[in-house]
Write an enzyme that holds these catalytic residues in place. Structure first.
Site, PDB file in Angstrom:
ATOM      1  N   CYS A  81       2.914   2.694  -8.690  1.00 54.23           N
ATOM      2  CA  CYS A  81       2.271   3.296  -7.514  1.00 54.23           C
ATOM      3  C   CYS A  81       2.793   4.709  -7.211  1.00 54.23           C
ATOM      4  O   CYS A  81       2.469   5.647  -7.914  1.00 54.23           O
ATOM      5  CB  CYS A  81       2.444   2.405  -6.284  1.00 54.23           C
ATOM      6  N   HIS A 180       1.441  -3.559  -7.567  1.00 56.00           N
ATOM      7  CA  HIS A 180       2.589  -3.478  -6.676  1.00 56.00           C
ATOM      8  C   HIS A 180       3.783  -4.285  -7.105  1.00 56.00           C
ATOM      9  O   HIS A 180       3.625  -5.375  -7.639  1.00 56.00           O
ATOM     10  CB  HIS A 180       2.167  -4.061  -5.333  1.00 56.00           C
TER      11      HIS A 180
HETATM   12  N1  GLN Z   1       1.780   6.289  -0.835  1.00 52.93           N
HETATM   13  C1  GLN Z   1       0.955   6.185  -2.007  1.00 52.93           C
HETATM   14  C2  GLN Z   1      -0.490   5.905  -1.673  1.00 52.93           C
HETATM   15  O1  GLN Z   1      -0.797   5.463  -0.616  1.00 52.93           O
HETATM   16  C3  GLN Z   1       1.525   5.135  -2.965  1.00 52.93           C
HETATM   17  C4  GLN Z   1       1.481   3.769  -2.394  1.00 52.93           C
HETATM   18  C5  GLN Z   1       2.274   2.783  -3.174  1.00 52.93           C
HETATM   19  O2  GLN Z   1       3.298   3.097  -3.786  1.00 52.93           O
HETATM   20  N2  GLN Z   1       1.800   1.590  -3.125  1.00 52.93           N
HETATM   21  O3  GLN Z   1      -1.348   6.131  -2.500  1.00 52.93           O
END
Ligand code: GLN
Length: 220
Positions: A81, A180
């Site tokens: 992510c 995730h």
């Molecule tokens: N903050 C980033 C987004 O919203 C990554 C989110 C995450 O790591 N799940 O795209």
């Protein structure tokens, strides 16, 4: 970063390495610390929320040279992510702020307008035929660049951008995904690829058949 128990991936790598007869040790490289590319065989870079990413985006510039060298020399990486986003050129957060990535990989991440992709994802890797399952929660939409191929084709869910049916990225021995948390627990085929790539790089002349014979998937 380690927002959703992403460090569980290290436990899975250790568990699988142990089954392979390989001892794996780990170390945290945190804010303000140097990253020495010659010291490590595998890098795990977890996900994060926009605030944490804004801090890490600055810090990681000091590690850019080492990480890029590590990746170009075939080092194994699992990036999740927010970590996936920061290995690329840039990430535009929900508030419109542009955070610099390190551009070690050529993708970039734009923002969605007042929307997030949240839910289960199923993808299929087109080279191995393996299916991977995960849960996504991201507002960023990522577009792959030079030398990158998707981790899989989206069968269910949104993936990188909800448009081109790609999810994640593979570049050299780097595996990136929007799945995730401790994704390797659920997709231990990826853990095996990461470990085998690292072992082949570290011990190019060794007989790795014992490690290769360890079963993953439903028998894990
Ligand atoms: N903050 C980033 C987004 O919203 C990554 C989110 C995450 O790591 N799940 O795209």
């Amino acid at each position: 970063m380690n927002t959703y128990g992403d460090l569980g991936n290290i436990l899975v790598l250790k568990y699988l390495a142990n089954k392979m007869g390989v001892k794996l040790t780990s170390e945290v490289v945190s804010l303000g610390q140097d990253f020495d590319p010659d010291k490590f065989d595998i890098v795990v870079f977890g996900g994060g929320q926009d605030f944490e990413q804004s801090i890490v985006s600055k810090d990681i510039q000091t590690k850019k040279k080492g990480l890029t060298q590590f990746i170009e020399n075939g080092g194994s990486v699992v990036a999740i992510c927010g970590g996936y986003q920061l290995l690329g050129r840039y990430y535009i957060g929900a508030n419109g702020e542009k955070l610099a990535g390190i551009g070690a990989l050529d993708h970039y991440t734009d923002k969605q307008k007042d929307h997030r992709f949240i839910g289960n994802v199923v993808i299929q890797n087109e080279e191995t035929g393996e299916k991977y399952h995960g849960f996504e929660n991201h507002q960023g939409i990522t577009f792959l660049g030079k030398g990158e191929r998707p981790l899989g084709k989206v069968l269910e869910g949104h993936g990188n951008n909800g448009q081109d049916h790609t999810e994640g990225a593979i570049y050299k021995n780097v595996y990136c995904t929007y799945f995730h948390g401790p994704i390797l627990a659920r997709n231990n085929e990826i853990a095996k690829h990461v470990l085998m790539n690292a072992l082949e790089r570290k011990y190019p002349n060794a007989d790795l058949s014992q490690a290769q014979s360890v079963k993953v998937g439903s028998t894990f």
